[in-house]
Design a protein around this motif. Structure first.
Motif, PDB file in Angstrom:
ATOM      1  N   LYS A  60       0.835  -1.205   0.000  1.00  0.00           N
ATOM      2  CA  LYS A  60       0.000   0.000   0.000  1.00  0.00           C
ATOM      3  C   LYS A  60       0.871   1.256   0.000  1.00  0.00           C
ATOM      4  N   SER A  61       1.943   1.235   0.768  1.00  0.00           N
ATOM      5  CA  SER A  61       2.845   2.392   0.814  1.00  0.00           C
ATOM      6  C   SER A  61       3.482   2.646  -0.546  1.00  0.00           C
ATOM      7  N   MET A  62       3.987   1.585  -1.184  1.00  0.00           N
ATOM      8  CA  MET A  62       4.659   1.760  -2.470  1.00  0.00           C
ATOM      9  C   MET A  62       3.678   2.152  -3.563  1.00  0.00           C
ATOM     10  N   ASP A  63       2.477   1.590  -3.543  1.00  0.00           N
ATOM     11  CA  ASP A  63       1.471   1.992  -4.532  1.00  0.00           C
ATOM     12  C   ASP A  63       1.200   3.487  -4.442  1.00  0.00           C
ATOM     13  N   PHE A  64       1.117   3.988  -3.211  1.00  0.00           N
ATOM     14  CA  PHE A  64       0.898   5.429  -3.039  1.00  0.00           C
ATOM     15  C   PHE A  64       2.094   6.224  -3.555  1.00  0.00           C
ATOM     16  N   LEU A  65       3.290   5.855  -3.132  1.00  0.00           N
ATOM     17  CA  LEU A  65       4.473   6.623  -3.525  1.00  0.00           C
ATOM     18  C   LEU A  65       4.651   6.655  -5.036  1.00  0.00           C
ATOM     19  N   LEU A  66       4.416   5.516  -5.685  1.00  0.00           N
ATOM     20  CA  LEU A  66       4.614   5.448  -7.129  1.00  0.00           C
ATOM     21  C   LEU A  66       3.538   6.192  -7.907  1.00  0.00           C
ATOM     22  N   SER A  67       2.472   6.574  -7.232  1.00  0.00           N
ATOM     23  CA  SER A  67       1.426   7.372  -7.895  1.00  0.00           C
ATOM     24  C   SER A  67       1.735   8.863  -7.860  1.00  0.00           C
ATOM     25  N   GLN A  68       2.795   9.258  -7.146  1.00  0.00           N
ATOM     26  CA  GLN A  68       3.146  10.666  -7.020  1.00  0.00           C
ATOM     27  C   GLN A  68       4.107  11.092  -8.120  1.00  0.00           C
ATOM     28  N   GLU A  69       4.284  12.393  -8.248  1.00  0.00           N
ATOM     29  CA  GLU A  69       5.134  12.929  -9.308  1.00  0.00           C
ATOM     30  C   GLU A  69       6.571  13.070  -8.811  1.00  0.00           C
ATOM     31  N   ALA A  70       7.252  11.945  -8.738  1.00  0.00           N
ATOM     32  CA  ALA A  70       8.663  11.916  -8.355  1.00  0.00           C
ATOM     33  C   ALA A  70       9.215  10.550  -8.744  1.00  0.00           C
ATOM     34  N   ASP A  71      10.527  10.465  -8.861  1.00  0.00           N
ATOM     35  CA  ASP A  71      11.179   9.178  -9.079  1.00  0.00           C
ATOM     36  C   ASP A  71      11.295   8.478  -7.731  1.00  0.00           C
ATOM     37  N   VAL A  72      10.715   7.289  -7.626  1.00  0.00           N
ATOM     38  CA  VAL A  72      10.729   6.530  -6.378  1.00  0.00           C
ATOM     39  C   VAL A  72      11.478   5.225  -6.622  1.00  0.00           C
ATOM     40  N   GLU A  73      12.537   4.988  -5.836  1.00  0.00           N
ATOM     41  CA  GLU A  73      13.354   3.791  -6.008  1.00  0.00           C
ATOM     42  C   GLU A  73      13.699   3.223  -4.639  1.00  0.00           C
ATOM     43  N   LEU A  74      13.454   1.921  -4.461  1.00  0.00           N
ATOM     44  CA  LEU A  74      13.854   1.256  -3.221  1.00  0.00           C
ATOM     45  C   LEU A  74      15.368   1.111  -3.182  1.00  0.00           C
ATOM     46  N   PRO A  75      15.979   1.353  -2.031  1.00  0.00           N
ATOM     47  CA  PRO A  75      17.426   1.187  -1.938  1.00  0.00           C
ATOM     48  C   PRO A  75      17.809  -0.276  -1.773  1.00  0.00           C
ATOM     49  N   VAL A  76      19.024  -0.580  -2.152  1.00  0.00           N
ATOM     50  CA  VAL A  76      19.585  -1.914  -2.011  1.00  0.00           C
ATOM     51  C   VAL A  76      20.668  -1.846  -0.941  1.00  0.00           C
ATOM     52  N   ALA A  77      20.575  -2.684   0.090  1.00  0.00           N
ATOM     53  CA  ALA A  77      21.544  -2.642   1.173  1.00  0.00           C
ATOM     54  C   ALA A  77      22.967  -2.863   0.665  1.00  0.00           C
ATOM     55  N   TRP A  78      23.900  -2.090   1.199  1.00  0.00           N
ATOM     56  CA  TRP A  78      25.341  -2.157   0.943  1.00  0.00           C
ATOM     57  C   TRP A  78      25.730  -1.576  -0.416  1.00  0.00           C
ATOM     58  N   GLN A  79      24.773  -1.216  -1.223  1.00  0.00           N
ATOM     59  CA  GLN A  79      25.071  -0.725  -2.573  1.00  0.00           C
ATOM     60  C   GLN A  79      25.398   0.772  -2.542  1.00  0.00           C
ATOM     61  N   ILE A  80      26.472   1.153  -3.186  1.00  0.00           N
ATOM     62  CA  ILE A  80      26.858   2.567  -3.253  1.00  0.00           C
ATOM     63  C   ILE A  80      26.079   3.235  -4.375  1.00  0.00           C
ATOM     64  N   THR A  81      25.435   4.354  -4.042  1.00  0.00           N
ATOM     65  CA  THR A  81      24.676   5.113  -5.027  1.00  0.00           C
ATOM     66  C   THR A  81      25.093   6.580  -4.961  1.00  0.00           C
ATOM     67  N   SER A  82      24.654   7.317  -5.963  1.00  0.00           N
ATOM     68  CA  SER A  82      24.898   8.752  -6.002  1.00  0.00           C
ATOM     69  C   SER A  82      23.559   9.478  -5.968  1.00  0.00           C
ATOM     70  N   PRO A  83      23.256  10.241  -4.915  1.00  0.00           N
ATOM     71  CA  PRO A  83      21.927  10.840  -4.798  1.00  0.00           C
ATOM     72  C   PRO A  83      21.601  11.841  -5.888  1.00  0.00           C
ATOM     73  N   PHE A  84      22.602  12.513  -6.409  1.00  0.00           N
ATOM     74  CA  PHE A  84      22.378  13.558  -7.418  1.00  0.00           C
ATOM     75  C   PHE A  84      22.745  13.110  -8.828  1.00  0.00           C
ATOM     76  N   GLY A  85      23.072  11.843  -9.017  1.00  0.00           N
ATOM     77  CA  GLY A  85      23.584  11.396 -10.303  1.00  0.00           C
ATOM     78  C   GLY A  85      25.087  11.628 -10.347  1.00  0.00           C
ATOM     79  N   ARG A  86      25.692  11.273 -11.431  1.00  0.00           N
ATOM     80  CA  ARG A  86      27.151  11.367 -11.544  1.00  0.00           C
ATOM     81  C   ARG A  86      27.597  12.821 -11.626  1.00  0.00           C
TER      82      ARG A  86
END
Length: 296
Positions: free
Chosen positions: A270-296
């Motif tokens: 229910k939470s994800m269905d709501f979030l994905l209906s909003q106007e933003a990019d929504v992505e679940l994080p993966v534990a231990w994975q290095i990401t860049s919040p602003f892109g490269r």
């Protein structure tokens, strides 16, 4: 078949992709996030011990030094400037002082968090309890604690009024003050909202491109609650990217794949269905994975 004891399936949801920009973020379960630009590193919460359900609910608990040390090593953490506790429940602040002790960090948080740190022997000069809106500088990071609320009906909603020496009962890790954390990085902004709660207007005047949004318990709330949370936290700062946090079953060790809580405890679907209906990019994080919040 969906039952109260089954768990939501994560496969339908978009996941964050690994990336390596100038600022790197690593999700480490619950509301623990590592921010590192190669010169300075800070962390929220730093919860790694994750005692099992039976132990947490029936006996006294405290930091597991071996697990915390192993987790920091796996995450590549040897030094931190600050560890910021979003509130003082055990799944946020129990390990915070040990993480600080092992990495040389300052502990940042409420007086309740300060008493957890003092009870574990961290010197008082390594603990800061800033006022709401007071900016703290760590390298290129500017950390500001703003008032927030826990998700409805929190366990142990009181304050810790004296040093807490572990091991202690789960209920002894009382919530204390809750914070939304604004992290400025040069002229860009990030928000960490560790719980599915808010204080109206607390983020007025702040901007952020990314929100790490605590959604624990959100699936059990009303559509109005979810809409208000989104408006007060995400829309107010103008974020275009949302990374849900505090959705995983924190009774399971972090060296096992993260899974959501069972439906009787929360409803991630229910939470994800709501979030994905909003106007933003929504992505679940993966534990231990290095990401860049602003892109490269």
């Amino acid at each position: 078949m969906k039952t109260p004891f089954s768990r939501p399936d994560l496969s339908p949801y978009p996941r964050e992709k690994p990336s390596d920009g100038s600022l790197r973020v690593t999700f480490l379960g619950v509301s623990t996030l590592l921010f590192d630009d190669g010169e300075t590193a800070i962390m929220t919460d730093g919860f790694f011990s994750r005692p099992g359900k039976l132990k947490a609910l029936t006996s006294k608990i405290g930091p597991n030094r071996a697990v915390v040390t192993r987790s920091l090593e796996r995450a590549g953490v040897s030094e931190l400037a600050a560890v910021i506790a979003v509130h003082s429940h055990y799944d946020h602040a129990m390990d915070t002082p040990l993480v600080a002790s092992l990495t040389g960090a300052q502990v940042i948080g409420s007086t309740s968090t300060a008493n957890i740190a003092l009870g574990q022997g961290l010197p008082a000069d390594r603990i800061q309890t800033p006022a709401h809106g007071e900016p703290l500088k760590f390298g290129r990071f500017t950390v500001t604690l703003l008032p927030s609320e826990h998700s409805p009906k929190p366990v142990a909603p009181g304050v810790i009024s004296e040093p807490l020496t572990p091991p202690a009962r789960l209920g002894a890790y009382e919530m204390g003050e809750c914070y939304t954390v604004h992290i400025g990085y040069d002229d860009r902004g990030i928000v960490v909202n560790g719980s599915a709660g808010w204080v109206p207007g607390a983020l007025d005047g702040y901007e952020a491109e990314v929100v790490y949004l605590g959604i624990g318990g959100m699936g059990k709330q009303s559509d109005e609650f979810r809409s208000t949370l989104w408006r007060e936290i995400v829309a107010t700062v103008g974020a275009r990217k949302v990374v849900p946090i505090h959705w995983d079953d924190f009774f399971r060790p972090l060296d096992r794949p993260l899974v959501p809580l069972p439906y009787f405890a929360d409803d991630l679907t229910k939470s994800m269905d709501f979030l994905l209906s909003q106007e933003a990019d929504v992505e679940l994080p993966v534990a231990w994975q290095i990401t860049s919040p602003f892109g490269r």
